[in-house]
Write an enzyme that holds these catalytic residues in place. Structure first.
Site, PDB file in Angstrom:
ATOM      1  N   HIS A 247       0.728  -0.911   0.176  1.00  0.00           N
ATOM      2  CA  HIS A 247       0.024  -0.458  -0.214  1.00  0.00           C
ATOM      3  C   HIS A 247       1.026   1.587   0.655  1.00  0.00           C
ATOM      4  O   HIS A 247       0.605   2.260   0.773  1.00  0.00           O
ATOM      5  CB  HIS A 247      -0.808   0.313   1.481  1.00  0.00           C
ATOM      6  CG  HIS A 247      -1.703  -1.164   0.911  1.00  0.00           C
ATOM      7  ND1 HIS A 247      -2.020  -1.900   1.514  1.00  0.00           N
ATOM      8  CD2 HIS A 247      -3.646  -0.691   0.545  1.00  0.00           C
ATOM      9  CE1 HIS A 247      -3.277  -3.118   1.558  1.00  0.00           C
ATOM     10  NE2 HIS A 247      -3.765  -2.715   0.910  1.00  0.00           N
ATOM     11  N   ASP A 297      -5.799   5.389   0.181  1.00  0.00           N
ATOM     12  CA  ASP A 297      -4.753   4.614   0.844  1.00  0.00           C
ATOM     13  C   ASP A 297      -3.508   5.053   1.952  1.00  0.00           C
ATOM     14  O   ASP A 297      -2.594   5.125   2.157  1.00  0.00           O
ATOM     15  CB  ASP A 297      -4.438   3.068   0.750  1.00  0.00           C
ATOM     16  CG  ASP A 297      -4.789   2.108   0.347  1.00  0.00           C
ATOM     17  OD1 ASP A 297      -5.245   2.267   1.241  1.00  0.00           O
ATOM     18  OD2 ASP A 297      -4.920   1.040  -0.323  1.00  0.00           O
TER      19      ASP A 297
END
Length: 479
Positions: A247, A297
Protein backbone atom coordinates in the site's frame (compact mmCIF):
# COMPACT_ATOMS: atom_id res chain seq x y z
CA UNK A 1 34.69 -18.56 -38.71
CA UNK A 2 31.55 -18.87 -36.61
CA UNK A 3 29.05 -16.07 -37.11
CA UNK A 4 25.88 -14.85 -35.45
CA UNK A 5 22.72 -13.59 -37.19
CA UNK A 6 20.42 -11.12 -35.47
CA UNK A 7 16.97 -10.40 -36.95
CA UNK A 8 15.35 -7.05 -36.23
CA UNK A 9 13.10 -4.35 -37.63
CA UNK A 10 13.82 -0.66 -38.04
CA UNK A 11 11.01 1.74 -38.92
CA UNK A 12 8.87 -1.32 -39.65
CA UNK A 13 11.41 -2.64 -42.17
CA UNK A 14 12.83 -6.16 -41.61
CA UNK A 15 16.61 -6.29 -41.43
CA UNK A 16 19.30 -8.69 -40.31
CA UNK A 17 22.87 -8.29 -39.10
CA UNK A 18 25.53 -10.99 -39.41
CA UNK A 19 28.85 -10.73 -37.63
CA UNK A 20 31.56 -13.00 -36.15
CA UNK A 21 31.00 -14.03 -32.55
CA UNK A 22 34.34 -12.40 -31.62
CA UNK A 23 33.52 -9.19 -33.51
CA UNK A 24 34.51 -5.94 -31.70
CA UNK A 25 31.60 -4.21 -29.99
CA UNK A 26 32.06 -1.02 -32.02
CA UNK A 27 31.78 -2.94 -35.29
CA UNK A 28 28.50 -4.46 -34.14
CA UNK A 29 27.15 -1.02 -33.26
CA UNK A 30 28.24 0.31 -36.63
CA UNK A 31 26.28 -2.47 -38.34
CA UNK A 32 23.08 -1.47 -36.56
CA UNK A 33 23.79 2.23 -37.07
CA UNK A 34 24.10 1.65 -40.82
CA UNK A 35 20.88 -0.37 -40.88
CA UNK A 36 19.04 2.47 -39.13
CA UNK A 37 20.66 5.04 -41.44
CA UNK A 38 21.62 6.84 -38.26
CA UNK A 39 24.23 9.53 -37.92
CA UNK A 40 27.40 9.11 -35.88
CA UNK A 41 25.92 11.05 -32.97
CA UNK A 42 22.46 9.44 -32.87
CA UNK A 43 21.58 7.21 -29.92
CA UNK A 44 20.29 3.73 -30.79
CA UNK A 45 18.11 1.42 -28.74
CA UNK A 46 17.39 -2.25 -29.36
CA UNK A 47 14.23 -3.72 -27.80
CA UNK A 48 13.46 -7.41 -27.33
CA UNK A 49 10.03 -8.96 -27.90
CA UNK A 50 8.87 -8.05 -24.36
CA UNK A 51 9.73 -4.39 -24.86
CA UNK A 52 12.81 -4.34 -22.65
CA UNK A 53 16.03 -2.73 -23.82
CA UNK A 54 19.01 -4.93 -24.59
CA UNK A 55 22.58 -3.86 -25.20
CA UNK A 56 23.89 -3.77 -28.74
CA UNK A 57 26.96 -5.94 -28.36
CA UNK A 58 28.56 -9.17 -29.65
CA UNK A 59 26.81 -10.97 -26.77
CA UNK A 60 23.35 -10.43 -28.30
CA UNK A 61 21.26 -13.60 -28.06
CA UNK A 62 20.53 -15.11 -31.50
CA UNK A 63 16.90 -15.02 -32.59
CA UNK A 64 14.80 -15.87 -35.66
CA UNK A 65 12.43 -14.15 -38.05
CA UNK A 66 9.50 -14.77 -35.67
CA UNK A 67 11.20 -13.09 -32.71
CA UNK A 68 12.73 -10.03 -34.30
CA UNK A 69 14.20 -7.30 -32.14
CA UNK A 70 13.13 -3.69 -32.70
CA UNK A 71 15.76 -1.03 -33.43
CA UNK A 72 14.94 2.62 -32.75
CA UNK A 73 16.78 5.90 -32.88
CA UNK A 74 15.58 7.34 -29.58
CA UNK A 75 17.70 10.49 -29.60
CA UNK A 76 18.62 11.87 -32.97
CA UNK A 77 21.75 14.01 -32.68
CA UNK A 78 23.51 14.38 -29.36
CA UNK A 79 23.76 18.07 -30.18
CA UNK A 80 20.00 18.60 -29.77
CA UNK A 81 18.99 21.49 -27.54
CA UNK A 82 17.16 19.19 -25.12
CA UNK A 83 20.15 16.90 -24.67
CA UNK A 84 22.56 19.81 -24.31
CA UNK A 85 20.34 21.22 -21.56
CA UNK A 86 20.15 17.88 -19.78
CA UNK A 87 23.88 17.14 -19.98
CA UNK A 88 24.97 20.69 -19.30
CA UNK A 89 27.33 20.61 -22.30
CA UNK A 90 27.44 19.84 -26.03
CA UNK A 91 28.98 16.39 -26.58
CA UNK A 92 29.55 16.92 -30.31
CA UNK A 93 31.17 20.29 -29.72
CA UNK A 94 33.41 18.73 -27.11
CA UNK A 95 34.54 16.09 -29.62
CA UNK A 96 35.30 18.74 -32.24
CA UNK A 97 37.29 20.82 -29.77
CA UNK A 98 39.21 17.71 -28.75
CA UNK A 99 40.01 16.92 -32.38
CA UNK A 100 41.17 20.50 -32.97
CA UNK A 101 43.33 20.36 -29.86
CA UNK A 102 44.83 17.05 -30.98
CA UNK A 103 45.77 18.49 -34.39
CA UNK A 104 47.36 21.56 -32.82
CA UNK A 105 49.41 19.49 -30.39
CA UNK A 106 50.44 17.11 -33.14
CA UNK A 107 51.62 20.04 -35.27
CA UNK A 108 53.61 21.64 -32.47
CA UNK A 109 54.90 18.57 -30.63
CA UNK A 110 55.04 16.07 -33.51
CA UNK A 111 53.26 13.48 -31.37
CA UNK A 112 50.00 13.09 -29.47
CA UNK A 113 50.39 13.06 -25.67
CA UNK A 114 48.86 10.21 -23.68
CA UNK A 115 46.44 12.59 -21.95
CA UNK A 116 44.72 13.35 -25.26
CA UNK A 117 44.12 9.65 -25.85
CA UNK A 118 42.71 9.41 -22.34
CA UNK A 119 40.34 12.31 -22.98
CA UNK A 120 39.15 10.71 -26.22
CA UNK A 121 38.59 7.45 -24.38
CA UNK A 122 36.49 9.20 -21.72
CA UNK A 123 34.33 10.94 -24.33
CA UNK A 124 33.72 7.66 -26.15
CA UNK A 125 33.01 5.93 -22.85
CA UNK A 126 30.43 8.56 -22.03
CA UNK A 127 28.77 8.11 -25.43
CA UNK A 128 28.59 4.35 -24.81
CA UNK A 129 26.98 5.07 -21.45
CA UNK A 130 24.33 7.14 -23.20
CA UNK A 131 23.68 4.22 -25.50
CA UNK A 132 23.15 1.81 -22.59
CA UNK A 133 20.36 3.83 -20.97
CA UNK A 134 16.87 4.64 -22.08
CA UNK A 135 16.54 8.22 -23.28
CA UNK A 136 13.13 9.48 -22.22
CA UNK A 137 12.96 12.56 -24.42
CA UNK A 138 9.51 13.44 -23.15
CA UNK A 139 10.83 13.74 -19.61
CA UNK A 140 14.33 14.99 -20.32
CA UNK A 141 15.68 12.09 -18.26
CA UNK A 142 18.00 9.16 -18.73
CA UNK A 143 16.79 5.93 -17.15
CA UNK A 144 18.83 2.75 -16.85
CA UNK A 145 16.77 -0.01 -18.44
CA UNK A 146 19.54 -2.40 -19.40
CA UNK A 147 18.45 -4.92 -16.78
CA UNK A 148 14.82 -4.95 -17.84
CA UNK A 149 11.79 -4.34 -15.67
CA UNK A 150 12.43 -3.12 -12.15
CA UNK A 151 10.94 -5.16 -9.33
CA UNK A 152 9.81 -4.12 -5.86
CA UNK A 153 12.48 -3.88 -3.21
CA UNK A 154 12.51 -6.79 -0.74
CA UNK A 155 13.97 -4.50 1.92
CA UNK A 156 10.96 -2.39 2.84
CA UNK A 157 11.16 -3.76 6.37
CA UNK A 158 14.60 -2.16 6.73
CA UNK A 159 13.34 1.31 5.79
CA UNK A 160 11.64 3.78 8.08
CA UNK A 161 7.85 3.81 7.81
CA UNK A 162 7.64 7.53 7.04
CA UNK A 163 9.61 9.02 4.19
CA UNK A 164 12.63 11.04 5.26
CA UNK A 165 12.51 14.78 4.60
CA UNK A 166 15.62 14.69 2.40
CA UNK A 167 14.12 11.88 0.33
CA UNK A 168 10.91 13.83 -0.17
CA UNK A 169 12.70 17.06 -1.08
CA UNK A 170 14.86 15.25 -3.62
CA UNK A 171 11.84 13.70 -5.31
CA UNK A 172 9.99 17.03 -5.19
CA UNK A 173 12.88 18.81 -6.95
CA UNK A 174 12.96 16.12 -9.62
CA UNK A 175 9.20 16.42 -10.10
CA UNK A 176 9.28 20.21 -10.46
CA UNK A 177 12.16 20.00 -12.94
CA UNK A 178 10.40 17.55 -15.25
CA UNK A 179 6.77 18.56 -14.71
CA UNK A 180 6.76 21.20 -17.46
CA UNK A 181 8.14 18.93 -20.17
CA UNK A 182 5.85 17.57 -22.85
CA UNK A 183 4.74 13.95 -22.50
CA UNK A 184 4.68 12.18 -25.84
CA UNK A 185 1.39 11.08 -27.37
CA UNK A 186 2.68 7.49 -27.31
CA UNK A 187 3.02 7.58 -23.52
CA UNK A 188 -0.35 9.32 -23.11
CA UNK A 189 -2.07 6.54 -25.03
CA UNK A 190 -0.11 3.85 -23.18
CA UNK A 191 -1.27 5.40 -19.91
CA UNK A 192 -4.89 4.64 -20.83
CA UNK A 193 -4.27 0.91 -21.22
CA UNK A 194 -4.33 -1.86 -18.59
CA UNK A 195 -1.02 -3.17 -19.99
CA UNK A 196 0.84 -0.14 -18.63
CA UNK A 197 3.98 -1.31 -16.78
CA UNK A 198 4.18 0.67 -13.55
CA UNK A 199 7.50 -0.84 -12.45
CA UNK A 200 9.44 1.17 -15.04
CA UNK A 201 8.60 4.51 -13.42
CA UNK A 202 10.17 6.33 -10.50
CA UNK A 203 8.22 8.39 -7.98
CA UNK A 204 8.87 11.80 -9.60
CA UNK A 205 7.85 10.39 -12.99
CA UNK A 206 4.72 8.88 -11.48
CA UNK A 207 3.72 12.33 -10.25
CA UNK A 208 4.15 13.65 -13.81
CA UNK A 209 1.91 10.85 -15.09
CA UNK A 210 -0.73 11.66 -12.48
CA UNK A 211 -0.53 15.29 -13.59
CA UNK A 212 -1.12 14.11 -17.17
CA UNK A 213 -4.29 12.32 -16.05
CA UNK A 214 -5.73 15.51 -14.54
CA UNK A 215 -4.70 17.46 -17.64
CA UNK A 216 -5.99 15.05 -20.28
CA UNK A 217 -9.35 14.75 -18.55
CA UNK A 218 -9.63 18.57 -18.83
CA UNK A 219 -9.86 19.04 -15.07
CA UNK A 220 -7.30 21.87 -15.16
CA UNK A 221 -9.40 24.05 -17.45
CA UNK A 222 -12.85 22.87 -16.36
CA UNK A 223 -12.28 23.68 -12.68
CA UNK A 224 -9.66 26.45 -13.06
CA UNK A 225 -7.10 24.41 -11.14
CA UNK A 226 -3.77 26.19 -10.84
CA UNK A 227 -1.02 23.87 -12.04
CA UNK A 228 1.13 24.83 -9.04
CA UNK A 229 -1.71 23.83 -6.72
CA UNK A 230 -2.13 20.46 -8.44
CA UNK A 231 1.62 19.80 -8.26
CA UNK A 232 1.75 20.61 -4.56
CA UNK A 233 -1.26 18.35 -3.96
CA UNK A 234 0.42 15.46 -5.80
CA UNK A 235 3.62 16.00 -3.85
CA UNK A 236 1.77 15.94 -0.52
CA UNK A 237 0.03 12.74 -1.61
CA UNK A 238 3.39 11.19 -2.47
CA UNK A 239 4.79 12.29 0.88
CA UNK A 240 1.94 10.74 2.85
CA UNK A 241 2.21 7.28 1.29
CA UNK A 242 4.53 5.20 3.48
CA UNK A 243 7.47 2.90 2.80
CA UNK A 244 5.57 -0.39 2.95
CA UNK A 245 5.58 -3.32 0.50
CA UNK A 246 2.11 -3.00 -1.06
CA UNK A 247 0.00 0.00 0.00
CA UNK A 248 2.62 2.52 -1.13
CA UNK A 249 2.79 5.33 -3.69
CA UNK A 250 3.19 2.94 -6.63
CA UNK A 251 0.00 1.19 -5.49
CA UNK A 252 -1.72 4.57 -5.42
CA UNK A 253 -0.67 5.07 -9.04
CA UNK A 254 -1.72 1.55 -10.06
CA UNK A 255 -5.20 2.03 -8.67
CA UNK A 256 -5.52 5.45 -10.24
CA UNK A 257 -4.21 4.28 -13.60
CA UNK A 258 -5.76 0.73 -13.50
CA UNK A 259 -2.58 -1.29 -14.10
CA UNK A 260 -2.99 -3.34 -10.94
CA UNK A 261 -4.34 -6.89 -11.17
CA UNK A 262 -5.85 -6.91 -7.70
CA UNK A 263 -9.62 -7.51 -7.88
CA UNK A 264 -10.25 -5.68 -4.62
CA UNK A 265 -9.26 -2.16 -5.62
CA UNK A 266 -10.54 0.54 -7.90
CA UNK A 267 -8.98 0.95 -11.33
CA UNK A 268 -9.87 4.41 -12.44
CA UNK A 269 -8.15 6.38 -15.22
CA UNK A 270 -8.09 3.62 -17.83
CA UNK A 271 -11.69 2.70 -17.07
CA UNK A 272 -12.79 6.29 -17.60
CA UNK A 273 -11.41 6.12 -21.13
CA UNK A 274 -12.31 2.51 -21.89
CA UNK A 275 -15.94 3.02 -20.91
CA UNK A 276 -16.21 6.58 -22.26
CA UNK A 277 -17.43 7.79 -18.85
CA UNK A 278 -16.80 11.39 -19.90
CA UNK A 279 -19.94 11.26 -22.04
CA UNK A 280 -22.00 9.62 -19.29
CA UNK A 281 -21.32 11.47 -16.04
CA UNK A 282 -20.43 15.03 -15.05
CA UNK A 283 -16.84 16.24 -14.89
CA UNK A 284 -17.13 16.95 -11.16
CA UNK A 285 -17.97 13.30 -10.55
CA UNK A 286 -14.97 12.22 -12.62
CA UNK A 287 -12.75 14.57 -10.64
CA UNK A 288 -14.05 13.10 -7.39
CA UNK A 289 -13.50 9.56 -8.64
CA UNK A 290 -9.93 10.17 -9.79
CA UNK A 291 -8.96 12.11 -6.67
CA UNK A 292 -10.51 9.43 -4.48
CA UNK A 293 -8.40 6.81 -6.22
CA UNK A 294 -5.27 8.92 -5.67
CA UNK A 295 -6.04 9.32 -1.95
CA UNK A 296 -7.63 5.95 -1.18
CA UNK A 297 -4.77 4.47 0.90
CA UNK A 298 -3.06 7.57 2.29
CA UNK A 299 -0.83 6.95 5.33
CA UNK A 300 -1.49 3.19 5.30
CA UNK A 301 0.83 1.54 7.82
CA UNK A 302 0.70 -1.94 6.31
CA UNK A 303 -1.72 -3.43 8.86
CA UNK A 304 -5.39 -3.96 8.02
CA UNK A 305 -8.56 -3.12 9.92
CA UNK A 306 -8.69 -6.48 11.71
CA UNK A 307 -5.25 -5.90 13.18
CA UNK A 308 -6.06 -2.28 14.08
CA UNK A 309 -9.16 -3.40 15.99
CA UNK A 310 -7.64 -6.47 17.65
CA UNK A 311 -4.50 -4.59 18.66
CA UNK A 312 -6.57 -1.65 19.91
CA UNK A 313 -4.45 0.81 18.00
CA UNK A 314 -4.87 4.56 18.17
CA UNK A 315 -6.76 4.53 14.87
CA UNK A 316 -9.22 1.89 16.10
CA UNK A 317 -9.87 3.87 19.27
CA UNK A 318 -10.22 7.13 17.38
CA UNK A 319 -12.84 5.73 15.00
CA UNK A 320 -14.54 3.39 17.48
CA UNK A 321 -13.57 0.26 15.49
CA UNK A 322 -15.59 1.49 12.49
CA UNK A 323 -13.44 1.14 9.34
CA UNK A 324 -10.45 2.81 11.03
CA UNK A 325 -8.21 2.70 7.96
CA UNK A 326 -10.78 4.09 5.54
CA UNK A 327 -11.67 6.88 7.95
CA UNK A 328 -8.00 7.68 8.40
CA UNK A 329 -7.28 7.72 4.66
CA UNK A 330 -10.13 10.15 4.20
CA UNK A 331 -9.01 12.32 7.11
CA UNK A 332 -5.48 12.59 5.72
CA UNK A 333 -6.88 13.50 2.30
CA UNK A 334 -8.92 16.31 3.87
CA UNK A 335 -5.84 17.39 5.82
CA UNK A 336 -3.84 17.69 2.59
CA UNK A 337 -6.61 19.62 0.85
CA UNK A 338 -7.01 21.89 3.87
CA UNK A 339 -3.21 22.55 3.87
CA UNK A 340 -3.54 23.85 0.10
CA UNK A 341 -6.31 25.92 1.26
CA UNK A 342 -5.38 27.20 4.78
CA UNK A 343 -2.08 28.80 3.80
CA UNK A 344 -3.88 30.48 0.91
CA UNK A 345 -6.50 31.90 3.26
CA UNK A 346 -3.82 33.15 5.67
CA UNK A 347 -1.82 34.75 2.87
CA UNK A 348 -4.95 36.36 1.51
CA UNK A 349 -5.74 37.71 4.99
CA UNK A 350 -2.39 39.45 5.46
CA UNK A 351 -1.52 40.24 1.85
CA UNK A 352 -2.44 43.93 1.91
CA UNK A 353 1.17 45.01 1.33
CA UNK A 354 1.20 43.07 -1.95
CA UNK A 355 -1.28 45.63 -3.32
CA UNK A 356 -0.26 48.93 -4.97
CA UNK A 357 0.85 51.49 -2.38
CA UNK A 358 -2.04 53.87 -3.07
CA UNK A 359 -4.41 51.01 -2.20
CA UNK A 360 -2.43 49.44 0.64
CA UNK A 361 -1.45 52.50 2.65
CA UNK A 362 -4.99 53.76 3.40
CA UNK A 363 -5.82 50.28 4.67
CA UNK A 364 -2.78 50.45 6.95
CA UNK A 365 -4.05 53.76 8.36
CA UNK A 366 -7.39 52.10 9.10
CA UNK A 367 -5.67 49.12 10.75
CA UNK A 368 -3.49 51.34 12.96
CA UNK A 369 -6.52 53.34 14.01
CA UNK A 370 -8.22 50.11 15.10
CA UNK A 371 -5.06 49.01 16.93
CA UNK A 372 -4.71 52.35 18.72
CA UNK A 373 -8.37 52.32 19.74
CA UNK A 374 -7.82 48.95 21.41
CA UNK A 375 -4.65 50.02 23.23
CA UNK A 376 -6.38 53.20 24.45
CA UNK A 377 -9.22 51.09 25.85
CA UNK A 378 -6.74 48.68 27.47
CA UNK A 379 -5.07 51.62 29.23
CA UNK A 380 -8.41 53.02 30.41
CA UNK A 381 -9.52 49.67 31.83
CA UNK A 382 -6.19 48.86 33.39
CA UNK A 383 -5.58 45.84 31.16
CA UNK A 384 -2.22 44.70 29.75
CA UNK A 385 -1.48 46.83 26.72
CA UNK A 386 -0.75 44.96 23.50
CA UNK A 387 2.77 46.21 22.57
CA UNK A 388 2.35 46.46 18.81
CA UNK A 389 -0.91 48.41 19.26
CA UNK A 390 0.40 51.08 21.63
CA UNK A 391 0.28 54.49 19.92
CA UNK A 392 3.01 55.73 22.28
CA UNK A 393 5.45 53.07 21.05
CA UNK A 394 4.43 52.31 17.47
CA UNK A 395 4.25 54.42 14.32
CA UNK A 396 3.33 53.58 10.76
CA UNK A 397 6.76 52.64 9.36
CA UNK A 398 7.98 50.79 12.47
CA UNK A 399 4.81 48.70 12.54
CA UNK A 400 5.34 47.61 8.95
CA UNK A 401 9.09 47.04 8.69
CA UNK A 402 9.08 44.43 11.44
CA UNK A 403 5.86 42.82 10.25
CA UNK A 404 7.03 42.57 6.65
CA UNK A 405 10.55 41.44 7.51
CA UNK A 406 9.67 38.77 10.10
CA UNK A 407 6.14 37.66 9.16
CA UNK A 408 5.11 38.53 5.61
CA UNK A 409 8.29 37.84 3.66
CA UNK A 410 9.14 34.46 5.27
CA UNK A 411 5.58 33.23 4.71
CA UNK A 412 5.35 34.58 1.18
CA UNK A 413 8.76 33.16 0.24
CA UNK A 414 7.70 29.70 1.42
CA UNK A 415 4.50 29.97 -0.58
CA UNK A 416 6.42 31.14 -3.66
CA UNK A 417 8.70 28.12 -3.27
CA UNK A 418 5.61 25.96 -3.63
CA UNK A 419 4.07 28.10 -6.36
CA UNK A 420 6.85 29.96 -8.25
CA UNK A 421 4.38 31.80 -10.46
CA UNK A 422 3.33 33.86 -7.40
CA UNK A 423 6.74 35.44 -6.91
CA UNK A 424 6.21 38.47 -9.12
CA UNK A 425 2.74 39.00 -7.67
CA UNK A 426 3.49 38.81 -3.95
CA UNK A 427 7.26 38.80 -3.27
CA UNK A 428 8.31 41.76 -5.43
CA UNK A 429 5.55 44.14 -4.23
CA UNK A 430 6.18 43.25 -0.59
CA UNK A 431 9.93 43.90 -0.98
CA UNK A 432 9.09 47.30 -2.47
CA UNK A 433 6.75 47.98 0.46
CA UNK A 434 9.56 47.07 2.88
CA UNK A 435 11.91 49.52 1.13
CA UNK A 436 9.22 52.21 1.22
CA UNK A 437 8.56 51.92 4.95
CA UNK A 438 12.25 51.51 5.75
CA UNK A 439 12.95 54.84 4.06
CA UNK A 440 9.97 56.39 5.85
CA UNK A 441 11.31 55.10 9.17
CA UNK A 442 14.74 56.56 8.44
CA UNK A 443 13.18 59.87 7.46
CA UNK A 444 11.20 60.02 10.71
CA UNK A 445 14.34 59.22 12.68
CA UNK A 446 16.26 62.00 10.90
CA UNK A 447 13.39 64.39 11.56
CA UNK A 448 13.38 63.42 15.23
CA UNK A 449 17.13 64.00 15.52
CA UNK A 450 16.87 67.37 13.76
CA UNK A 451 14.07 68.40 16.13
CA UNK A 452 16.19 67.48 19.13
CA UNK A 453 19.13 69.50 17.79
CA UNK A 454 16.92 72.52 17.16
CA UNK A 455 15.42 72.31 20.65
CA UNK A 456 18.91 72.20 22.15
CA UNK A 457 19.85 75.40 20.33
CA UNK A 458 16.68 77.26 21.26
CA UNK A 459 16.23 76.17 24.90
CA UNK A 460 18.60 78.02 27.31
CA UNK A 461 20.93 75.75 29.23
CA UNK A 462 19.76 75.10 32.75
CA UNK A 463 23.40 74.87 33.89
CA UNK A 464 24.01 78.61 33.28
CA UNK A 465 23.16 80.66 36.45
CA UNK A 466 22.66 84.52 36.38
CA UNK A 467 25.67 86.44 37.76
CA UNK A 468 25.37 87.43 41.44
CA UNK A 469 26.18 91.09 42.31
CA UNK A 470 27.36 91.35 45.93
CA UNK A 471 27.60 94.69 47.66
CA UNK A 472 30.33 95.74 50.11
CA UNK A 473 29.55 95.19 53.76
CA UNK A 474 28.06 98.26 55.45
CA UNK A 475 27.35 100.02 52.22
CA UNK A 476 24.10 101.93 52.01
CA UNK A 477 21.75 102.05 49.07
CA UNK A 478 21.31 105.34 47.44
CA UNK A 479 18.02 107.01 48.11
Amino acid sequence: METKIIYFTVNGRPEQAEFPIDCPAQDVKDLFRAAAEAGPHDILKLYNTTGNIINISPQLAPNNTHSRYKLKVVAADCNSAELVDDLGFDLSSMEKRLQSLEKRILTEAAETPAIVYEMKRQVESFREKLESVEHLSWLGLFKNMSEGTQKPSPFYHKRTLRKARDECEHVREQFIQISSLEVSEEVRQYLKKPTFDNWQWEDAEIMVLLQVMYTDLDFISAFSIELDVLQQFLYEVYRRYNNIPFHNFKHCFCVTQMSTHSPSVWQMYGLIWLTDLRSKIDSIDLLIMLTSAVCHDLDHTGYNNAYQINARTELALRYNDISPLENHHCAVAFEILEKLIMIMIKVSDISNEARPMDVAEPWLDCLLQEFFNQSDMEKLEGLPVTPFMDRDKVNKPSSQTGFIRFVLLPLFIELANLFPSLEQHIIDPVRKALDYYTEMEKALEREKQNRVQIEKKIKPSTSQEPEAHSEPSGATKPL
